[in-house]
Scaffold this active site. Structure first.
Site, PDB file in Angstrom:
ATOM      1  N   ASN A  82       0.698  -1.227  -0.006  1.00 48.09           N
ATOM      2  CA  ASN A  82       0.065   0.029  -0.140  1.00 48.09           C
ATOM      3  C   ASN A  82       0.899   1.216  -0.062  1.00 48.09           C
ATOM      4  O   ASN A  82       1.517   1.799   1.080  1.00 48.09           O
ATOM      5  CB  ASN A  82      -0.947  -0.036   1.229  1.00 48.09           C
ATOM      6  CG  ASN A  82      -1.887   1.103   1.261  1.00 48.09           C
ATOM      7  OD1 ASN A  82      -1.890   2.113   0.520  1.00 48.09           O
ATOM      8  ND2 ASN A  82      -2.648   0.957   2.238  1.00 48.09           N
TER       9      ASN A  82
ATOM     10  N   ARG B 246      -2.727  -2.176  -3.262  1.00 51.17           N
ATOM     11  CA  ARG B 246      -4.138  -1.244  -3.095  1.00 51.17           C
ATOM     12  C   ARG B 246      -3.957  -0.119  -3.843  1.00 51.17           C
ATOM     13  O   ARG B 246      -2.758   0.506  -3.941  1.00 51.17           O
ATOM     14  CB  ARG B 246      -4.007  -1.006  -1.644  1.00 51.17           C
ATOM     15  CG  ARG B 246      -5.256   0.132  -1.293  1.00 51.17           C
ATOM     16  CD  ARG B 246      -5.033   0.287   0.219  1.00 51.17           C
ATOM     17  NE  ARG B 246      -6.524   1.245   0.284  1.00 51.17           N
ATOM     18  CZ  ARG B 246      -6.157   2.514   0.951  1.00 51.17           C
ATOM     19  NH1 ARG B 246      -5.049   2.914   1.271  1.00 51.17           N
ATOM     20  NH2 ARG B 246      -7.451   3.113   1.182  1.00 51.17           N
TER      21      ARG B 246
ATOM     22  N   HIS C 254     -12.401   3.135   0.976  1.00 49.57           N
ATOM     23  CA  HIS C 254     -12.507   2.429   1.994  1.00 49.57           C
ATOM     24  C   HIS C 254     -13.089   0.878   1.758  1.00 49.57           C
ATOM     25  O   HIS C 254     -13.526   0.434   2.619  1.00 49.57           O
ATOM     26  CB  HIS C 254     -13.134   2.663   3.259  1.00 49.57           C
ATOM     27  CG  HIS C 254     -12.450   3.857   3.840  1.00 49.57           C
ATOM     28  ND1 HIS C 254     -13.012   5.109   4.677  1.00 49.57           N
ATOM     29  CD2 HIS C 254     -11.138   3.966   4.179  1.00 49.57           C
ATOM     30  CE1 HIS C 254     -12.250   5.980   5.160  1.00 49.57           C
ATOM     31  NE2 HIS C 254     -10.737   5.012   4.974  1.00 49.57           N
TER      32      HIS C 254
ATOM     33  N   ARG D 241     -10.122  16.659   6.769  1.00 48.18           N
ATOM     34  CA  ARG D 241     -10.915  16.785   5.628  1.00 48.18           C
ATOM     35  C   ARG D 241     -12.347  17.365   6.240  1.00 48.18           C
ATOM     36  O   ARG D 241     -12.719  16.893   7.203  1.00 48.18           O
ATOM     37  CB  ARG D 241     -11.208  15.645   4.730  1.00 48.18           C
ATOM     38  CG  ARG D 241     -10.044  15.074   3.845  1.00 48.18           C
ATOM     39  CD  ARG D 241     -10.168  14.028   2.950  1.00 48.18           C
ATOM     40  NE  ARG D 241      -9.174  13.257   2.514  1.00 48.18           N
ATOM     41  CZ  ARG D 241      -9.229  11.972   2.941  1.00 48.18           C
ATOM     42  NH1 ARG D 241      -9.810  11.270   3.609  1.00 48.18           N
ATOM     43  NH2 ARG D 241      -7.903  11.549   2.340  1.00 48.18           N
TER      44      ARG D 241
ATOM     45  N   GLU E 297      -7.572  -4.417   6.180  1.00 46.56           N
ATOM     46  CA  GLU E 297      -7.662  -4.273   4.818  1.00 46.56           C
ATOM     47  C   GLU E 297      -6.618  -5.202   3.913  1.00 46.56           C
ATOM     48  O   GLU E 297      -7.121  -5.600   2.914  1.00 46.56           O
ATOM     49  CB  GLU E 297      -7.575  -2.784   4.558  1.00 46.56           C
ATOM     50  CG  GLU E 297      -8.567  -1.748   5.161  1.00 46.56           C
ATOM     51  CD  GLU E 297      -8.163  -0.355   4.927  1.00 46.56           C
ATOM     52  OE1 GLU E 297      -7.740  -0.054   6.214  1.00 46.56           O
ATOM     53  OE2 GLU E 297      -8.393   0.323   4.398  1.00 46.56           O
TER      54      GLU E 297
END
Ligand code: ADP
Length: 381
Positions: free
Chosen positions: A10, A90, A158, A219, A362
């Site tokens: 990743n 990923r 996600h 964010r 993940e």
């Protein structure tokens, strides 16, 4: 016979996360994070079994990071590149205007291919789980040409995390995933909600980019788009400046100059008003999405919490479920304090909808999906 060992990579813009996973034994053999790539001091954290080792060194770029990863991997007992079924990457697809994460992911693929030219490299998209959204959920109410000519639509992110915890929850319920409906809340530095019907994503809070939806570490989440034009017109700010402010200096950080929820709680408990507002606003936005997705789904088998905040923060869980007992979500405040296992039930026995805290993985989901696609392609040939 194909081996079941998969290396998951990743690559972020200044980090490289990796995990060597044996899919059949469901174990992470070796994992780690090379962080602050390109800065004066980088760190390499390695986890083998239950031990962690952190070293400080200078890693100038992603090429050096990949070199370091492979030299560390080669030092692991029983590791040999020939035993890898594939390298799974990923990939965060970011639409037209959000290039940086995708660039880092592509660089990771190129560099890993140079190291292992004979090993299959598989890309797993963070958006893939949301491909099942109906058009009325993924389209924005803007001129059709924006969608047709510029691919302006909701993609969602996600995906690996929502898919992983949905599968875990289905196993816990002892029901086929295809018969399950969930509200899944991934609450970390990045945060998103997902409505899952019959095992498939039918709506999600992140949009064309990860900026939309819940309040996040840095964010803003949902916002009236007119604010942007107001800032451009009245303050003469450039679109890049506003984008940077909304992405890196908003959310929890914008509200109280801090994006670590643990520190926000510490300040809030000593009476700090900014920290109190930041955590309340975060919880309130999550609650609004829970309400919306209860309406979207009608029937829900379980509400799921995951991510750094979702898994660990009992204050947050309690506050975003406050007053929802009549809608079928009844939290047991005692159980809520003790979410330690990979799966913990935190609802009362009277709750119509079980509330679960599930530790996400993940990397495992990415490894599993890559392994299945390898199996499929080997069956076809
Ligand atoms: P990312 O989106 O970067 O993967 P994580 O899922 O690791 O983020 O979540 C990071 C967030 O989780 C931070 O706000 C951090 O403060 C919060 N967090 C981690 N552990 C705890 C804890 N024990 N209690 C409350 N918040 C926590």
């Amino acid at each position: 016979m194909m081996t079941s060992q998969i290396l998951v990579l990743n690559a972020g813009s200044s980090s490289l996360k990796y995990s060597l996973i044996d899919i059949k034994n469901a174990e992470h053999r070796y994992s780690g994070l090379i962080d602050r790539i390109g800065e004066t001091s980088s760190t390499h954290t390695q986890h083998v079994n239950d031990t962690s080792l952190k070293t400080e060194l200078r890693i100038a770029d992603h090429r050096q990071a990949i070199d370091l990863l492979f030299s560390s991997l080669n030092q692991q007992p029983n590791f040999h590149p020939d035993t890898l079924a594939c390298v799974a990457h990923r990939v965060v697809h970011g639409g037209e205007r959000f290039h940086a994460p995708t660039r880092a992911n592509l660089l990771g693929i190129e560099l890993s291919l140079a190291q292992l030219p004979n090993t299959p490299q598989i890309a797993v998209f963070d958006t893939a789980f949301h491909q099942s959204l109906p058009d009325y959920a993924y389209r924005y109410a803007v001129p059709e040409s924006w969608y047709q000519q510029h691919a302006v639509r909701r993609y969602g992110f996600h995906g690996s995390s929502h898919a992983y915890i949905a599968e875990q929850a289905a196993q816990w319920l002892n029901k086929p995933l295809a018969d399950c409906s969930f509200i899944s809340l991934h609450l970390g530095n990045g945060a998103s909600a997902c409505a899952i019907a019959k095992g498939r994503s039918v709506d999600t809070s992140m949009g064309m980019t990860p900026m939309e939806g819940l309040v996040m570490g840095t964010r803003s989440g949902d916002l009236d788009p007119s604010i942007i034009f107001y800032l451009q017109r009245e303050l003469n700010w450039s679109s890049q400046e506003i984008e940077n402010q909304l992405n890196k200096h908003s959310g929890l950080k914008g509200l109280c100059l801090e994006n670590d929820m643990r520190l926000i709680h510490q300040r809030a408990e000593t009476g700090d008003r900014q920290a109190q507002l930041a955590r309340s606003l975060f919880a309130y936005r999550v609650k609004k999405y829970i309400g919306a997705y209860l309406a979207v789904l009608g029937e829900v088998d379980a509400l799921l919490f995951t991510g750094g905040i979702g898994e660990n923060d009992c204050w947050l869980r309690q506050n975003c479920l406050e007053g929802l007992a009549r809608l079928g979500l009844s939290l047991d405040s005692d159980l809520n304090q003790h979410s330690k296992n990979p799966i913990t039930v935190i609802s009362t026995s009277l709750s119509n909808i079980p509330i679960l805290v599930i530790r996400t993985d993940e990397e495992f989901q990415i490894a599993k999906e890559s392994y299945h696609s390898l199996l499929l392609s080997s069956e076809k040939t």
